[in-house]
Enzyme design. Structure first.
Site, mmCIF file in Angstrom:
data_model
loop_
_atom_site.group_PDB
_atom_site.id
_atom_site.type_symbol
_atom_site.label_atom_id
_atom_site.label_comp_id
_atom_site.label_asym_id
_atom_site.label_seq_id
_atom_site.Cartn_x
_atom_site.Cartn_y
_atom_site.Cartn_z
ATOM 1 N N GLN A 201 0.158 -6.299 -0.758
ATOM 2 C CA GLN A 201 -0.973 -6.450 -1.269
ATOM 3 C C GLN A 201 -0.632 -7.749 -1.810
ATOM 4 O O GLN A 201 0.040 -7.765 -2.886
ATOM 5 C CB GLN A 201 -1.158 -5.398 -2.219
ATOM 6 C CG GLN A 201 -1.434 -4.045 -1.683
ATOM 7 C CD GLN A 201 -2.713 -3.966 -0.833
ATOM 8 O OE1 GLN A 201 -3.496 -3.969 -1.578
ATOM 9 N NE2 GLN A 201 -2.605 -3.572 0.307
ATOM 10 N N GLY A 242 -10.486 0.331 -6.869
ATOM 11 C CA GLY A 242 -9.678 -0.154 -5.571
ATOM 12 C C GLY A 242 -9.669 -1.812 -5.279
ATOM 13 O O GLY A 242 -10.286 -2.390 -5.557
ATOM 14 N N HIS A 243 -8.587 -1.855 -4.532
ATOM 15 C CA HIS A 243 -8.117 -3.478 -4.194
ATOM 16 C C HIS A 243 -9.473 -3.989 -3.483
ATOM 17 O O HIS A 243 -10.155 -3.271 -2.522
ATOM 18 C CB HIS A 243 -7.085 -3.382 -3.015
ATOM 19 C CG HIS A 243 -7.104 -2.742 -1.829
ATOM 20 N ND1 HIS A 243 -6.005 -2.692 -0.912
ATOM 21 C CD2 HIS A 243 -7.975 -1.974 -1.348
ATOM 22 C CE1 HIS A 243 -6.242 -1.780 0.033
ATOM 23 N NE2 HIS A 243 -7.594 -1.369 -0.054
ATOM 24 N N ASN A 244 -9.883 -5.409 -3.638
ATOM 25 C CA ASN A 244 -10.715 -6.019 -2.820
ATOM 26 C C ASN A 244 -11.949 -5.509 -3.247
ATOM 27 O O ASN A 244 -12.986 -6.069 -2.719
ATOM 28 C CB ASN A 244 -10.796 -6.153 -1.567
ATOM 29 C CG ASN A 244 -9.542 -7.084 -1.141
ATOM 30 O OD1 ASN A 244 -8.376 -6.447 -0.823
ATOM 31 N ND2 ASN A 244 -9.352 -8.260 -1.093
#
Length: 332
Positions: A201, A242-244
């Site tokens: 990440q 969460g990511h993005n």
């Protein structure tokens, strides 16, 4: 102890006083437990019934209240009692914890960090290489801000919070205790030789101005680019982003709710407590997701959705009514 007359409080609220009281007001309190020198508020007509049994000498109320204050009691009528009460709470708020020196000697501040004028850093905090912190920020004890982060002016970061490398926090933000900004996103893929392989990440997190992150909440860094929270977003305790994911301006997420990766929220979206949003879903401007709901597809702007899986609110209520009738009929 602070105390104010009803007239002094109304000078701030700019409302209309109905009735009168000679009591000095020493604190705000909820209706049911307020004492005779305390002020409460009635933000909804359904709470009017509690006024007669309350000991409060005064209350902030909406313009449409249908009851009278009574003897030696007063109302301050305003357009929005909830907003007015926030002003009263500010009036009585105790001071924040005191710093006796700007940067505590046990704080570790890298030589390459740039610290703005008036910024205070508490005991045991770590400020890493090439970090920039704006003016008049407050970093409470035992905060970690890692390499190449930026923190805007007037931002407050409470004890135990962690801001990981290359993340950017705007002006006037609040990070509550043990919140984490920029932890790795949850990325793994099956591999016949290695089981589950961790996907690096390499992105970061960008928080706009006026963002508030609750205690023990986590905003994961992007896999490629950035996880972004727009100006004015308010995130409750125990929330997972969460990511993005991309949040517009002034979004609200209540406790125990969560966004999977790459979720997009428009401006002014409200996510109720314990609601969960599937990855890559888009929720349009001004939409509301009810508490405990599970969103598995896009939600148009302005819609209210409920249930698991979430559907338009009126459809969910119809479904629940039908199920209730079926259950009742089966008992006959």
């Amino acid at each position: 102890m602070k105390s104010y007359s009803i007239q002094e409080i109304n000078e701030i609220l700019k409302g209309t006083i109905v009735g009168e009281t000679n009591h000095l007001i020493t604190a705000p309190e909820q209706l049911e437990i307020a004492k005779v020198t305390e002020i409460s508020f009635i933000g909804n007509k359904k709470y009017e019934k509690f006024w007669n049994t309350s000991n409060a000498c005064a209350a902030i109320v909406n313009d449409d209240i249908a009851i009278e204050p009574g003897t030696n009691r007063a109302f301050i009528k305003v357009q929005n009692a909830d907003l007015a009460m926030s002003q009263v709470l500010e009036l009585f708020a105790p001071p924040i914890p005191v710093f006796h020196i700007d940067i505590h000697p046990t704080a570790v501040v890298d030589a390459t960090a740039v610290i703005g004028n008036g910024t205070r850093i508490g005991a045991g905090s770590y400020i890493g290489p090439k970090v920039t912190i704006g003016e008049n920020a407050i970093i409470y004890p035992n905060v970690t801000i890692l390499d190449e982060c930026t923190v805007g002016k007037n931002t407050i970061i409470w004890s135990g919070a962690v801001v990981r490398e290359r993340c950017h926090i705007g002006n006037d933000c609040i990070l509550h205790p043990n919140s984490t900004i920029g932890a790795d996103g949850f990325g793994f893929r099956p591999c016949p030789q290695r089981g589950l392989v961790k996907i690096p990440q390499i992105g970061n997190v960008i928080l706009g101005n006026g963002v508030e992150i609750g205690a023990n909440s986590c905003v994961d860094r992007g896999k490629f680019s950035s996880t972004v929270l727009g100006d004015g977003c308010k995130i409750d305790n125990l929330v997972q982003i969460g990511h993005n994911s991309k949040l517009g301006r002034f979004c609200i997420m209540a406790g125990h709710s969560g966004l999977a990766g790459s979720v997009t929220l428009g401006n002014g979206v409200i996510i109720g407590g314990s609601a969960s949003i599937k990855d890559h879903a888009t929720i349009g401007d001004g939409a509301t997701v009810g508490a405990g709901s599970g969103v598995t597809c896009d939600v148009p702007a302005g819609k209210v959705v409920l249930g698991y899986p979430a559907v338009e609110a009126r459809d969910a209520l119809k479904q629940w009514a039908i199920l209730k009738r079926l259950v009742n009929d089966s008992k006959k």
